[in-house]
Design a protein around this motif. Structure first.
Motif, PDB file in Angstrom:
ATOM      1  N   ARG A  48       0.820  -1.212   0.000  1.00  0.00           N
ATOM      2  CA  ARG A  48       0.000   0.000   0.000  1.00  0.00           C
ATOM      3  C   ARG A  48       0.855   1.262   0.000  1.00  0.00           C
ATOM      4  N   HIS A  49       2.029   1.185   0.651  1.00  0.00           N
ATOM      5  CA  HIS A  49       2.875   2.372   0.801  1.00  0.00           C
ATOM      6  C   HIS A  49       4.155   2.313  -0.026  1.00  0.00           C
ATOM      7  N   SER A  50       4.271   1.317  -0.893  1.00  0.00           N
ATOM      8  CA  SER A  50       5.455   1.178  -1.759  1.00  0.00           C
ATOM      9  C   SER A  50       6.738   1.120  -0.931  1.00  0.00           C
ATOM     10  N   ILE A  51       6.741   0.259   0.073  1.00  0.00           N
ATOM     11  CA  ILE A  51       7.893   0.070   0.955  1.00  0.00           C
ATOM     12  C   ILE A  51       8.665  -1.161   0.468  1.00  0.00           C
ATOM     13  N   PRO A  52       9.974  -1.069   0.298  1.00  0.00           N
ATOM     14  CA  PRO A  52      10.740  -2.166  -0.318  1.00  0.00           C
ATOM     15  C   PRO A  52      10.720  -3.480   0.454  1.00  0.00           C
ATOM     16  N   ARG A  53      10.773  -3.424   1.803  1.00  0.00           N
ATOM     17  CA  ARG A  53      10.924  -4.657   2.568  1.00  0.00           C
ATOM     18  C   ARG A  53       9.826  -4.791   3.615  1.00  0.00           C
ATOM     19  N   SER A  54       9.406  -6.022   3.843  1.00  0.00           N
ATOM     20  CA  SER A  54       8.410  -6.306   4.874  1.00  0.00           C
ATOM     21  C   SER A  54       8.866  -7.512   5.683  1.00  0.00           C
ATOM     22  N   TYR A  55       8.643  -7.442   6.988  1.00  0.00           N
ATOM     23  CA  TYR A  55       9.087  -8.498   7.899  1.00  0.00           C
ATOM     24  C   TYR A  55       7.925  -8.991   8.752  1.00  0.00           C
ATOM     25  N   GLY A  56       7.979 -10.275   9.075  1.00  0.00           N
ATOM     26  CA  GLY A  56       6.948 -10.878   9.908  1.00  0.00           C
ATOM     27  C   GLY A  56       7.302 -10.919  11.375  1.00  0.00           C
ATOM     28  N   SER A  57       8.352 -10.206  11.763  1.00  0.00           N
ATOM     29  CA  SER A  57       8.719 -10.101  13.183  1.00  0.00           C
ATOM     30  C   SER A  57       9.480  -8.806  13.399  1.00  0.00           C
ATOM     31  N   TYR A  58       9.397  -8.282  14.613  1.00  0.00           N
ATOM     32  CA  TYR A  58      10.124  -7.068  14.951  1.00  0.00           C
ATOM     33  C   TYR A  58      11.623  -7.342  15.014  1.00  0.00           C
ATOM     34  N   GLU A  59      11.987  -8.569  15.354  1.00  0.00           N
ATOM     35  CA  GLU A  59      13.405  -8.928  15.432  1.00  0.00           C
ATOM     36  C   GLU A  59      14.090  -8.783  14.076  1.00  0.00           C
ATOM     37  N   GLU A  60      13.377  -9.135  13.007  1.00  0.00           N
ATOM     38  CA  GLU A  60      13.958  -9.000  11.669  1.00  0.00           C
ATOM     39  C   GLU A  60      14.203  -7.531  11.332  1.00  0.00           C
ATOM     40  N   LEU A  61      13.276  -6.680  11.700  1.00  0.00           N
ATOM     41  CA  LEU A  61      13.458  -5.249  11.463  1.00  0.00           C
ATOM     42  C   LEU A  61      14.647  -4.721  12.256  1.00  0.00           C
ATOM     43  N   ALA A  62      14.805  -5.197  13.482  1.00  0.00           N
ATOM     44  CA  ALA A  62      15.919  -4.750  14.317  1.00  0.00           C
ATOM     45  C   ALA A  62      17.264  -5.117  13.697  1.00  0.00           C
ATOM     46  N   LYS A  63      17.305  -6.184  12.916  1.00  0.00           N
ATOM     47  CA  LYS A  63      18.554  -6.645  12.307  1.00  0.00           C
ATOM     48  C   LYS A  63      18.849  -5.959  10.974  1.00  0.00           C
ATOM     49  N   ASP A  64      17.916  -5.167  10.465  1.00  0.00           N
ATOM     50  CA  ASP A  64      18.104  -4.506   9.174  1.00  0.00           C
ATOM     51  C   ASP A  64      19.138  -3.388   9.336  1.00  0.00           C
ATOM     52  N   ALA A  65      20.300  -3.583   8.751  1.00  0.00           N
ATOM     53  CA  ALA A  65      21.428  -2.672   8.963  1.00  0.00           C
ATOM     54  C   ALA A  65      21.227  -1.311   8.294  1.00  0.00           C
ATOM     55  N   GLU A  66      20.275  -1.196   7.377  1.00  0.00           N
ATOM     56  CA  GLU A  66      20.103   0.065   6.657  1.00  0.00           C
ATOM     57  C   GLU A  66      19.158   1.041   7.355  1.00  0.00           C
ATOM     58  N   ILE A  67      18.507   0.608   8.415  1.00  0.00           N
ATOM     59  CA  ILE A  67      17.526   1.449   9.102  1.00  0.00           C
ATOM     60  C   ILE A  67      18.232   2.377  10.092  1.00  0.00           C
TER      61      ILE A  67
END
Length: 300
Positions: A48-67
């Motif tokens: 809906r928001h044209s966001i490149p990546r989606s994760y099914g857990s908050y832990e995965e987002l925490a590991k995203d080095a580009e954020i």
């Protein structure tokens, strides 16, 4: 270089925050990823928001080095665990209000931010509206003289000398109406009223020795201001998608504050410092104590 955002939760407020970010220059703000506890919800949000990546857990987002910074838009019982997770991963955090369930949890979030040397701010969005900045200027210039009273709702950071709270409960046990009176030095007071049983005016008035400042209806997301009888309008950015909540493109102002702080290498905002978040939680803890509201988190 753009500030690179991660969005924690795919709920209504996260939608509005992402829409608000889109009103800002894309060279300044980019949303790179969204995480939800259900991958399908994250994927739908990302599409809906044209966001490149989606994760099914908050832990995965925490590991995203580009954020660079994570907007925590979960319901507030989960703010502590989510905030600690991201800050321990070295991410800066903009945490939706209230920052946590009580003062103890707020202090834990602050301690985690300082331990990891990362930026943390509570998303008290009203602080960053142009109307709020103009109120600060008017008060500093003495346009209404000495402040005597603030009626309806208080967002100030000054420590009150005392807090008095009264609540009226419904048969269901839910607080229908609550009034909190804050007493400050020099006989100044703030009276804060909220209700789910009455239609209130939703405005605020600052009474001074030489005049008044009135924030008309919807004072928590204001678009107009009346100083000593003279009204001025402050229009908001137009949204690119339908919003869930009133005037949500005003969330862009707090996002801009986060970017400015990060560019300066700051670990907190001078407009919404962590000491103010701690004070707000302390006031709410005392108000809840007086009306007899206890959360399960209070005994943990």
């Amino acid at each position: 270089m753009a500030t690179r955002w991660g969005i924690c939760s795919a709920g209504k407020i996260s939608h509005d925050f992402t829409v608000a970010l889109r009103t800002l220059p894309p060279g300044d703000h980019q949303v790179l990823a969204v995480a939800a506890r259900d991958l399908r919800h994250a994927q739908e949000f990302a599409e809906r928001h044209s966001i490149p990546r989606s994760y099914g857990s908050y832990e995965e987002l925490a590991k995203d080095a580009e954020i660079d910074v994570v907007y925590v838009g979960t319901i507030h019982p989960h703010h502590l665990t989510a905030g600690v997770l991201f800050m321990n991963a070295g991410k800066s955090v903009l945490c939706e209000k209230p920052m946590a369930m009580n003062g103890r949890e707020v202090q834990e979030l602050i301690a985690t931010a300082r331990k990891n040397d990362v930026f943390l701010m509570e998303a008290v969005w009203t602080r960053f509206f142009p109307v709020s900045l103009e109120i600060g200027r008017s008060l500093a210039q003495g346009e209404i003289g000495d402040v005597l009273m603030f009626v309806v709702l208080a967002f100030g950071g000054e420590r009150p000398e005392s807090v008095q709270a009264t609540g009226v409960c419904l048969d269901s046990g839910v607080d229908g109406t609550t009034v909190v009176t804050l007493k400050f030095s020099r006989n100044r007071t703030a009276v804060c009223t909220c209700s789910i049983t009455m239609q209130l005016t939703n405005d605020a008035v600052i009474v001074g020795s030489k005049g008044t400042i009135r924030v008309p209806t919807n004072m928590w997301c204001p678009t107009s201001l009346v100083v000593n009888g003279k009204e001025k309008q402050y229009p908001l950015p137009e949204p690119g998608q339908q919003l869930n909540f009133l005037h949500s493109t005003g969330l862009s102002y707090e996002a801009e504050e986060v970017r400015k702080c990060l560019l300066k290498g700051l670990r907190e905002s001078s407009q919404m410092p962590l000491s103010d978040s701690a004070l707000l939680a302390e006031i709410m803890d005392e108000a809840r104590r007086q009306v007899g509201v206890v959360y399960s988190q209070d005994s943990q």
